[in-house]
Design an enzyme around this catalytic site. Structure first.
Site, short mmCIF file in Angstrom:
data_model
loop_
_atom_site.label_atom_id
_atom_site.label_comp_id
_atom_site.label_asym_id
_atom_site.label_seq_id
_atom_site.Cartn_x
_atom_site.Cartn_y
_atom_site.Cartn_z
N GLU A 286 50.20 -104.66 8.87
CA GLU A 286 48.75 -104.73 8.68
C GLU A 286 48.02 -104.79 10.03
O GLU A 286 47.11 -105.59 10.23
CB GLU A 286 48.38 -105.95 7.82
CG GLU A 286 49.02 -105.90 6.45
CD GLU A 286 48.61 -107.04 5.53
OE1 GLU A 286 48.24 -108.12 6.02
OE2 GLU A 286 48.64 -106.83 4.29
N ASP A 367 53.04 -108.45 -2.83
CA ASP A 367 52.15 -109.39 -2.15
C ASP A 367 51.58 -110.45 -3.09
O ASP A 367 50.40 -110.39 -3.42
CB ASP A 367 51.00 -108.58 -1.52
CG ASP A 367 50.28 -109.37 -0.45
OD1 ASP A 367 50.62 -110.54 -0.25
OD2 ASP A 367 49.37 -108.79 0.17
N GLU A 395 45.38 -116.88 -3.74
CA GLU A 395 44.65 -115.68 -3.34
C GLU A 395 44.42 -114.69 -4.48
O GLU A 395 43.30 -114.24 -4.70
CB GLU A 395 45.40 -114.99 -2.19
CG GLU A 395 44.77 -113.69 -1.76
CD GLU A 395 45.51 -113.04 -0.61
OE1 GLU A 395 46.48 -113.61 -0.09
OE2 GLU A 395 45.10 -111.92 -0.24
O1 GCW Z 1 48.18 -110.90 1.05
C1 GCW Z 1 47.85 -110.51 2.32
C2 GCW Z 1 46.60 -111.27 2.60
C3 GCW Z 1 46.28 -111.37 4.06
C4 GCW Z 1 47.48 -111.97 4.77
C5 GCW Z 1 48.69 -111.07 4.53
C6 GCW Z 1 49.95 -111.69 5.09
C7 GCW Z 1 47.51 -113.37 6.70
O2 GCW Z 1 45.55 -110.66 1.89
O3 GCW Z 1 45.16 -112.20 4.18
O4 GCW Z 1 47.25 -112.12 6.14
O5 GCW Z 1 48.91 -110.91 3.16
O6 GCW Z 1 50.64 -112.36 4.35
O7 GCW Z 1 50.24 -111.50 6.26
#
Ligand code: GCW
Length: 683
Positions: A286, A367, A395
């Site tokens: 990311e 995720d 989240e």
């Molecule tokens: O799920 C995603 C989240 C991000 C997070 C990323 C991760 C810290 O939306 O906010 O970043 O995973 O776990 O690295």
């Protein structure tokens, strides 16, 4: 009212450590000790903390004041309770025998074990169990950490928490470490009561500025307020720090200057924090920098830190959450699949990591979605220790504005048998190190406490933090058992309160799954805006990889080997065979593994589309009942917590209808298939 709210605010900070009086407390007085002996305790040591905690707890629960003394002779003939390490006890009572204990275990063990034992003893007392008992307990795994995604600097201003819904950072403010770290100490107390032994305080999307000398001094102050509770400090690192902060022209992990730079920083940190737990690193994911920028492997990256930490006894948790959100192309490539990434990146690296590296794996391949299969990477790392990453921060689970008790889902993950080499290979046995004979391994919980007096922004959300810690200590506990413990400690002994909150909480994950995204489609939330409300249209057509491939006739990700992305083949043979075929794939993961027509019949006999309509109605109907269930507790709990949760639950009830109608209408618009019950369609 002002007084009442003050009392409750304080209770809020105490979380489940309220030590509220139990009914008929005086009846217990005769059976309770009169003095607490703390062996070998210097002020600020975990044993000393344990003694203070015990005195405070017994006073709160039973209204009895106990003396704190350093040796048993000082207590005279009065009955005492002794807190100390095995070694200190044997020193005073030669010949005493103890059961086998490992690091952090308690009967009476190391300093931290003494504190854990005390908290456990107090938890039993607080729940009304004051009978004579002998207790021995060892943690299931050595790594029991939280990860706090707290931002040191965000646009140069105040400390925010990534995916935090309970206020600002309790650690950082204005790009620096807070002057007042009272809340950080109170948080460590909560963590210690669960046996959590380290907390990584800054976001995995880390700022290089964390490592300036002034900030390292500040981090040492956080470690100081953690230490009495036996919680060690961990740090997330930005892989590019040597360049961003150190003014080198590279951050190549094999470059001698870079190696030297990291060794220097690590030594500086340990000078200030001799008991630092270690590092956590998110690399090449990311948009974060990492070793692959220089064509080095992820093992080269992890080992760089491992070698710097080794002389200090620290460990590094290297995240398996590695994927490139810029290159995935759904429309052009039927075989593209973000779920494949972790195994693709790490499989061939098993055996190449230094011994103090553990790979931290999100429980599912994508995720933290409302339903995912277990990450197959757990089955691939045989020589390398692994840590399971679970997310306490809700989240994708309503962000603490919805009640969703996640422990039942975590239990499914931890109890899942991956059948490596055709042998029992339960995830909790893999991460504990038992299955493959490894010493390291364990649990990481992404937590998102903030300055809010409820910590997480909602009183009931705290059951998730509690359950995470309890599972990390002992994954065999039941979801309902942990929940009941937590309710009793947090809300008291009223059976009605226990029954109602248990019922609502146990209903909450299935309900949320039903009204958010079912049959393994993941949480159909707004992926581009905050991950909160419904927006199934954002799943597809972008490189983030949470695809559903829904069109007018059919839906689901084909992850089979014979015709799809091949993901199913990443599992050991028995599990792979199960997921490869529609007939043997459980309905709740059907669309995770297969692409089928909306008219496909599930094992229940319903079509996919009808199941969708019905499940969204069923789930949101359950959420409607949370309001009256909670209202039945009026007068049974204090008004402040009652009103706070009522507000949240009313919101959830309404929002679940928004979810229901948006998702149902979306799939009706796609498929044009009317709802058999006549609820969804063109009215
Ligand atoms: O799920 C995603 C989240 C991000 C997070 C990323 C991760 C810290 O939306 O906010 O970043 O995973 O776990 O690295």
């Amino acid at each position: 009212a002002a007084v009442a709210s003050l009392v409750v605010a304080e209770d809020g900070l105490a979380g489940w450590l309220r030590y509220a009086p139990i009914p008929s407390a005086e009846c217990y007085h005769k059976r309770l000790p009169s003095a607490i002996v703390t062996l070998n305790s210097t002020v600020g040591s975990p044993v000393h903390t344990a003694g203070k905690e015990l005195a405070q707890g017994i006073e709160g629960i039973f209204g009895k004041n106990l003396k704190l003394v350093a040796t048993s002779d000082k207590a005279g003939s009065e009955p005492t309770v002794t807190v100390g390490t095995v070694a200190a006890f044997i020193d005073k009572n030669s010949g005493a025998k103890f059961p086998d204990l490992i690091e952090d275990g308690f009967h009476l063990n190391n300093e931290r074990g003494a504190l854990y034992g005390t908290f456990h003893y107090l938890s039993l007392l607080a729940r009304g169990n004051a009978s004579d008992f002998t207790l021995t307990s060892n943690p299931d795994a050595p790594i029991r950490w939280t990860n706090e995604w707290n931002n040191m600097a965000d646009g140069g201003t105040h400390g925010s928490v990534e995916r935090g819904y309970g206020g600002k950072s309790i650690f950082f403010w204005d790009g620096k470490i807070r002057d007042d770290l009272t809340r950080a100490g109170q948080y460590a107390r909560l963590l210690a009561s669960l046996g959590i032994n380290a907390a990584v305080v800054n976001n995995v999307n880390a700022n290089a500025s964390t490592l300036t000398p002034a900030n390292m001094d500040g981090l040492a102050r956080i470690a100081d307020v953690f230490r009495p509770y036996g919680v060690q400090l961990g740090l997330s690192l930005n892989f590019a720090s040597p360049q961003v902060l150190g003014e080198l022209d590279t951050f190549d992990p094999l470059d001698a200057k870079v190696v030297k730079w990291w060794h220097g920083i690590t030594d500086e940190l340990y000078k200030r924090i001799p008991d630092m737990a270690g590092y956590l690193v998110k690399a090449n994911s990311e948009g974060q920098p990492g070793p692959m920028t220089y064509n080095r492997t992820l093992a080269d990256g992890a080992n760089l830190f491992a070698r710097a930490l080794k002389p200090h006894g620290g460990i590094i948790l290297f995240r398996a959450f590695v994927y490139d959100h810029r290159t995935l192309n759904q429309t052009l490539d039927w075989k593209a699949d973000r779920a494949n990434a972790a195994v693709n990146y790490f499989d061939h690296l098993d055996g190449q990591f230094e011994p103090n590296v553990a790979i931290q794996i999100k429980h599912g391949p994508i995720d933290f979605q409302v339903r995912e299969p277990v990450s197959p990477l757990f089955a691939h790392l045989v020589k390398t220790p692994s840590v399971v990453e679970l997310q306490v921060s809700q989240e994708y689970f309503g962000q603490q504005a919805h009640l969703v008790y996640i422990a039942p889902m975590w239990k499914e993950v931890l109890d899942f048998d991956l059948r490596v080499d055709g042998k029992p290979s339960v995830v909790s046995d893999i991460v504990s190190g038992r299955r493959f004979g490894r010493k390291l391994g364990g649990y990481a919980g992404v937590s998102n406490v903030g300055t809010n007096t409820t910590w997480l922004g909602s009183h009931l959300a705290m059951s998730n933090l509690y359950a995470f810690g309890r599972l990390a200590w002992n994954p065999k506990q039941t979801s309902e058992g942990m929940l009941k413990e937590w309710i009793q400690l947090t809300f008291g002994h009223d059976q009605k309160v226990i029954d109602v909150i248990t019922k609502m909480s146990m209903q909450s994950w299935p309900a949320y799954e039903n009204y958010s995204g079912n049959l393994g489609l993941q949480t159909l939330t707004d992926l581009l805006l905050g991950h909160f409300g419904p927006n199934p249209g954002t799943s597809d057509g972008n490189p983030w990889g949470c695809w559903t491939r829904a069109d007018e006739d059919s839906i689901g990700m084909d992850r089979t080997v014979w015709n799809g992305t091949g993901f199913a083949g990443q599992y050991p043979a028995e599990v792979a065979a199960r997921y490869e075929r529609i007939e043997t794939t459980p309905d709740n993961l059907l669309l995770w593994f297969h692409h089928v027509p909306y008219t496909h019949r599930l094992k229940s006999g319903k079509t996919v589309i009808q199941h969708f309509y019905d499940a969204h109605y069923d789930g949101s109907a359950v959420a409607q009942t949370f309001v009256p269930q909670w209202q039945s507790l009026k007068g049974h709990i204090d008004d402040e917590r009652y009103e706070h949760m009522l507000f949240r639950l009313k919101f959830q009830a309404g929002h679940s209808l928004v979810w229901r109608d948006s998702i149902n209408q979306f799939y009706f618009n796609k498929s044009s298939i009317p709802d058999e019950a006549g609820r969804v369609g063109n009215h």
